[in-house]
Design a protein around this motif. Sequence first.
Motif, mmCIF file in Angstrom:
data_model
loop_
_atom_site.group_PDB
_atom_site.id
_atom_site.type_symbol
_atom_site.label_atom_id
_atom_site.label_comp_id
_atom_site.label_asym_id
_atom_site.label_seq_id
_atom_site.Cartn_x
_atom_site.Cartn_y
_atom_site.Cartn_z
ATOM 1 N N VAL A 88 0.662 -1.168 -0.009
ATOM 2 C CA VAL A 88 0.044 -0.087 -0.027
ATOM 3 C C VAL A 88 0.946 1.252 0.147
ATOM 4 O O VAL A 88 0.815 2.241 -0.776
ATOM 5 C CB VAL A 88 -0.931 0.063 1.229
ATOM 6 C CG1 VAL A 88 -1.653 1.379 1.371
ATOM 7 C CG2 VAL A 88 -1.923 -1.102 1.040
ATOM 8 N N SER A 91 2.477 1.691 -3.420
ATOM 9 C CA SER A 91 1.501 2.086 -4.397
ATOM 10 C C SER A 91 1.118 3.823 -4.219
ATOM 11 O O SER A 91 1.053 4.282 -5.176
ATOM 12 C CB SER A 91 0.259 1.471 -3.998
ATOM 13 O OG SER A 91 0.487 -0.177 -4.432
ATOM 14 N N VAL A 92 1.176 4.201 -3.127
ATOM 15 C CA VAL A 92 0.902 5.650 -2.875
ATOM 16 C C VAL A 92 2.103 6.456 -3.373
ATOM 17 O O VAL A 92 1.898 7.464 -3.849
ATOM 18 C CB VAL A 92 0.519 5.881 -1.479
ATOM 19 C CG1 VAL A 92 0.565 7.294 -1.183
ATOM 20 C CG2 VAL A 92 -0.704 5.149 -0.918
ATOM 21 N N ALA A 95 1.896 6.348 -6.955
ATOM 22 C CA ALA A 95 0.757 7.295 -7.713
ATOM 23 C C ALA A 95 1.008 8.722 -7.487
ATOM 24 O O ALA A 95 0.552 9.278 -8.529
ATOM 25 C CB ALA A 95 -0.591 7.064 -6.682
ATOM 26 N N VAL A 96 2.142 9.027 -6.725
ATOM 27 C CA VAL A 96 2.405 10.686 -6.611
ATOM 28 C C VAL A 96 3.770 10.811 -7.074
ATOM 29 O O VAL A 96 4.156 11.991 -7.149
ATOM 30 C CB VAL A 96 2.452 11.029 -5.205
ATOM 31 C CG1 VAL A 96 0.901 11.020 -4.534
ATOM 32 C CG2 VAL A 96 3.465 10.384 -4.423
ATOM 33 N N VAL A 105 -2.761 6.495 -12.003
ATOM 34 C CA VAL A 105 -2.995 6.683 -10.760
ATOM 35 C C VAL A 105 -4.431 6.294 -9.928
ATOM 36 O O VAL A 105 -4.166 5.769 -8.994
ATOM 37 C CB VAL A 105 -2.879 8.365 -10.461
ATOM 38 C CG1 VAL A 105 -3.560 8.789 -9.081
ATOM 39 C CG2 VAL A 105 -1.567 8.880 -10.877
ATOM 40 N N ALA A 106 -5.308 6.275 -10.861
ATOM 41 C CA ALA A 106 -6.711 5.753 -10.253
ATOM 42 C C ALA A 106 -6.598 4.351 -9.800
ATOM 43 O O ALA A 106 -6.914 3.844 -8.880
ATOM 44 C CB ALA A 106 -7.548 6.237 -11.244
ATOM 45 N N THR A 108 -3.879 2.452 -9.377
ATOM 46 C CA THR A 108 -2.927 2.315 -8.451
ATOM 47 C C THR A 108 -3.684 2.418 -6.995
ATOM 48 O O THR A 108 -3.423 1.674 -6.088
ATOM 49 C CB THR A 108 -1.930 2.988 -8.788
ATOM 50 O OG1 THR A 108 -1.041 2.821 -9.874
ATOM 51 C CG2 THR A 108 -0.551 2.765 -7.625
ATOM 52 N N LEU A 109 -4.178 3.481 -6.852
ATOM 53 C CA LEU A 109 -4.942 3.801 -5.658
ATOM 54 C C LEU A 109 -6.125 2.809 -5.220
ATOM 55 O O LEU A 109 -6.165 2.502 -4.184
ATOM 56 C CB LEU A 109 -5.313 5.363 -5.468
ATOM 57 C CG LEU A 109 -4.321 6.440 -5.602
ATOM 58 C CD1 LEU A 109 -4.672 7.837 -5.704
ATOM 59 C CD2 LEU A 109 -3.130 6.246 -4.405
ATOM 60 N N ALA A 110 -6.761 2.677 -6.315
ATOM 61 C CA ALA A 110 -7.671 1.572 -6.114
ATOM 62 C C ALA A 110 -7.385 0.231 -5.623
ATOM 63 O O ALA A 110 -7.802 -0.298 -4.626
ATOM 64 C CB ALA A 110 -8.905 1.266 -7.247
ATOM 65 N N ALA A 112 -4.621 -0.415 -4.008
ATOM 66 C CA ALA A 112 -3.879 -0.236 -2.929
ATOM 67 C C ALA A 112 -5.006 0.160 -1.870
ATOM 68 O O ALA A 112 -5.003 -0.591 -0.529
ATOM 69 C CB ALA A 112 -3.088 1.421 -2.698
ATOM 70 N N ALA A 113 -6.255 0.697 -1.864
ATOM 71 C CA ALA A 113 -7.255 0.410 -0.992
ATOM 72 C C ALA A 113 -7.800 -0.889 -0.972
ATOM 73 O O ALA A 113 -8.015 -1.278 0.434
ATOM 74 C CB ALA A 113 -8.551 1.263 -1.680
#
Length: 132
Positions: A88, A91-92, A95-96, A105-106, A108-110, A112-113
């Motif tokens: 996680v 991944s963050v 994403a940044v 980004v979307a 990768t963050l999805a 990660a959640a």
Amino acid sequence: MTIATPIATDRLLRLALRIDGVASGALGVGLLALAGVAEDRLGASTALTVSVGIFLVLFGAALVLLAARPRIPPAAVWVIIIGNLGWVAESVILAVSDDLTGLGVALTLAQAAAVLVFADLEYAGLRRAMRR
């Protein structure tokens, strides 16, 4: 009971490990299948996409096999939980990093959640199993 003593697990831990395994494997297969277009669409290099895809397929298989064992070592579950939390965080960071597209980004963050939810469910299942 120690961290090294295998435990007879409850259904929550087994279910969390199985779902994590199937989801990881499916994402890995998807990344491998789309490796050629991932660079343009997601901003992730083909080398990264293929490497992550292979890892996820193997990781997913390992989780499904672990969930099928009659007794699961708590230390193995802790390794998975900590690994998922590391995933996680990475991944963050990815994403940044400005390398990914908006879609990258979307996604990768999805994922990660979702991994954070798996880690939480695995922790809850481990705690329940350790109390028995």
